[in-house]
Design an enzyme around this catalytic site. Structure first.
Site, short mmCIF file in Angstrom:
data_model
loop_
_atom_site.label_atom_id
_atom_site.label_comp_id
_atom_site.label_asym_id
_atom_site.label_seq_id
_atom_site.Cartn_x
_atom_site.Cartn_y
_atom_site.Cartn_z
N SER A 1 0.84 -1.19 0.00
CA SER A 1 0.00 0.00 0.00
C SER A 1 0.88 1.26 0.00
O SER A 1 1.65 1.44 -0.94
CB SER A 1 -0.96 -0.06 1.18
OG SER A 1 -1.98 0.90 1.05
N ASP B 1 -10.32 -5.47 -3.29
CA ASP B 1 -9.73 -4.46 -2.40
C ASP B 1 -10.48 -3.14 -2.62
O ASP B 1 -10.37 -2.55 -3.69
CB ASP B 1 -8.24 -4.31 -2.77
CG ASP B 1 -7.52 -3.25 -1.96
OD1 ASP B 1 -8.20 -2.40 -1.32
OD2 ASP B 1 -6.28 -3.25 -1.99
N HIS C 1 -7.37 -6.01 0.89
CA HIS C 1 -6.17 -5.18 1.11
C HIS C 1 -5.37 -5.64 2.34
O HIS C 1 -4.36 -5.04 2.68
CB HIS C 1 -6.63 -3.74 1.31
CG HIS C 1 -5.57 -2.68 1.12
ND1 HIS C 1 -5.08 -2.33 -0.11
CD2 HIS C 1 -4.89 -1.89 2.02
CE1 HIS C 1 -4.16 -1.37 0.03
NE2 HIS C 1 -4.02 -1.09 1.31
#
Lengths: 291, 291
Positions: free
Chosen positions: A153, A230, A267
């Site tokens: 991320s 996600d 995620h």
């Protein structure tokens, strides 16, 4: 000795060290975890390559140490894993703890230039410079000249950005659900704006989708996994990996940005841990390791 | 349908389901996680064996789901993993939330008999009975007649206790840092006293070190790992695995209680995850699975 060893945890066939030190870049005490694989004890000087893992928003060094499951991969191939923190902590800047996606836990791997943050929020120089230099001094079996970089991320962006800004420094790069074009998404706008100000030419120095266009240097395959379920990808458009692939056209990376869109994955660390083995194999190849 | 699916998480090659249901035993809403391995989707009726994993003090179903790393092992061999909660939650009993090692998060896998707890704290009947019956009804590919049991700390005790109380029900048993003789340690005295009262003959019905002496039934190897740097083992004497080994002498388990004392390891998920692969191989053998 720069680092204090706060704990030594036996896990898998190696040891996880929880370290802390006073950083000259951030002017705060910083924590960092280092996994030394089973090969470490009997290794000779500068013989253990390093994988630098940059974590995402809100994380400390512990989240990935507990949940990403690099340890058995590190033992399999014989690399160490370095898990830095995601920001300075306790710098005492007004408002730095107010938001989960800015300030503490969200250093965004830049050297801040705005008046408020420029003294402490120097995570770019910290993770790519000071941290590695000091670890290499104290752990002389680690080979920081044979190093690769990955992350999740915000840390996936940090890995891509750090790789592209430092040609030849990192042997390879990969990313899990990276914020691939931060200048064009809300997370990036908030953080780049807060740390770098409004001049978007300064943002481009850190944005992988800008950096890749001007990159000159070795061009290993870039391995990326993104979960199709996600919400930060499909709903909020924070990740934008398509923009990075598009930008790579006509560059040395054309056809080498491998984005694997994974049906059903989200995620979380449930996603990251599912693909750690593939990323480990990717980096091992470029680090000259085999199993 | 007893269970509501609160989320379906893609992880590794299978799916982790976060489920909840209204329990008739505890008279509360209970949460449970179930990992369905990659073999599940194409499986026929009652063809996927089950491993029941009982967690330790303070844990919910999520801790082990995130950190114990059963998923790749379950995919390797083709068993499902069931992660129950460790107690009722929100039963509204005075003081049940006051202590980290008694009450909420510490059901101790008994059917309470004390007035205060007997209505809700029925974790023995819940994990060995109701939960399995209801899961078998809703997930008809799972074979709850081919089931093994394991757990950590309080859950390691729960696994040993449940195995020894139910000869032939579980194909095999293992434990990570189990509270092996709870009648003789502070955690056991607090919980047995609180849930079962002062009559120690009632404690013996749950204490593995008592149960093993009178056990009649199949006697597979009992696999146990204990960290030698686990303060609950060496400092606080909460685990007492030596007592279980001593008690096994002259029983069908003589020579079959394999306690592996691991240098340097502690009580955490860093310890558990390091030995999950060995425990998975152990159970797979007795579940009739191979890789």
């Amino acid at each position: 000795m720069s680092f204090t060893t706060d704990s030594t945890i036996y896990t898998f066939e190696g040891k996880l060290l929880k370290l802390s030190h006073e950083s000259t870049e951030t002017k705060t005490k910083m924590e960092v975890n280092v996994y030394l694989p089973k090969q470490y004890d009997s290794a000779s000087s500068k013989s253990i390559p390093v994988l630098l893992y940059l974590s995402g928003l809100t994380c400390t060094p512990n989240n990935a140490s507990e949940k990403a499951f690099w340890q058995p991969q590190a033992d399999k191939y014989g690399f160490a894993v370095v898990f830095p923190d995601t920001s300075p902590r306790g710098a005492g800047i007004e408002g730095e703890d107010d938001s989960w996606d800015f300030g503490s836990g969200a250093g965004f791997y830049v050297d801040a230039t705005t008046e408020k943050f420029k003294t402490n929020y120097r995570m770019y120089s910290y993770v790519h410079g000071e941290l590695q230099t000091k670890l290499a001094e104290q752990f002389d079996k680690l080979d920081f000249d044979t190093i690769s970089i990955t992350g999740h991320s915000m840390g996936g962006y940090g890995a891509l950005s750090g790789f592209l800004q430092n040609p030849s420094k990192y042997k390879s790069v990969s990313a899990f659900a990276p914020i691939s074009n931060p200048s064009k998404c809300q997370w990036g706008e908030k953080n780049f704006g807060g740390y770098l100000g409004d001049d978007k030419s300064q943002w481009a120095k850190y944005d992988p989708t800008d950096l890749i266009k001007a990159y000159e240097g070795p061009s290993p395959e870039i391995l990326i996994h993104v979960g199709k379920a996600d919400p930060f990808y499909y709903r909020d458009h924070q990740l934008l990996p398509e923009n990075l692939v598009e930008a790579s056209k006509g560059t040395p990376f054309e056809g080498k940005v491998s984005v694997n869109y994974e049906e059903g994955f989200d995620h979380s660390y449930y996603f990251i841990s599912s693909f750690t083995a593939q990323h480990a194999a990717h980096h091992a190849k470029y680090l000259g390791l085999s199993n």
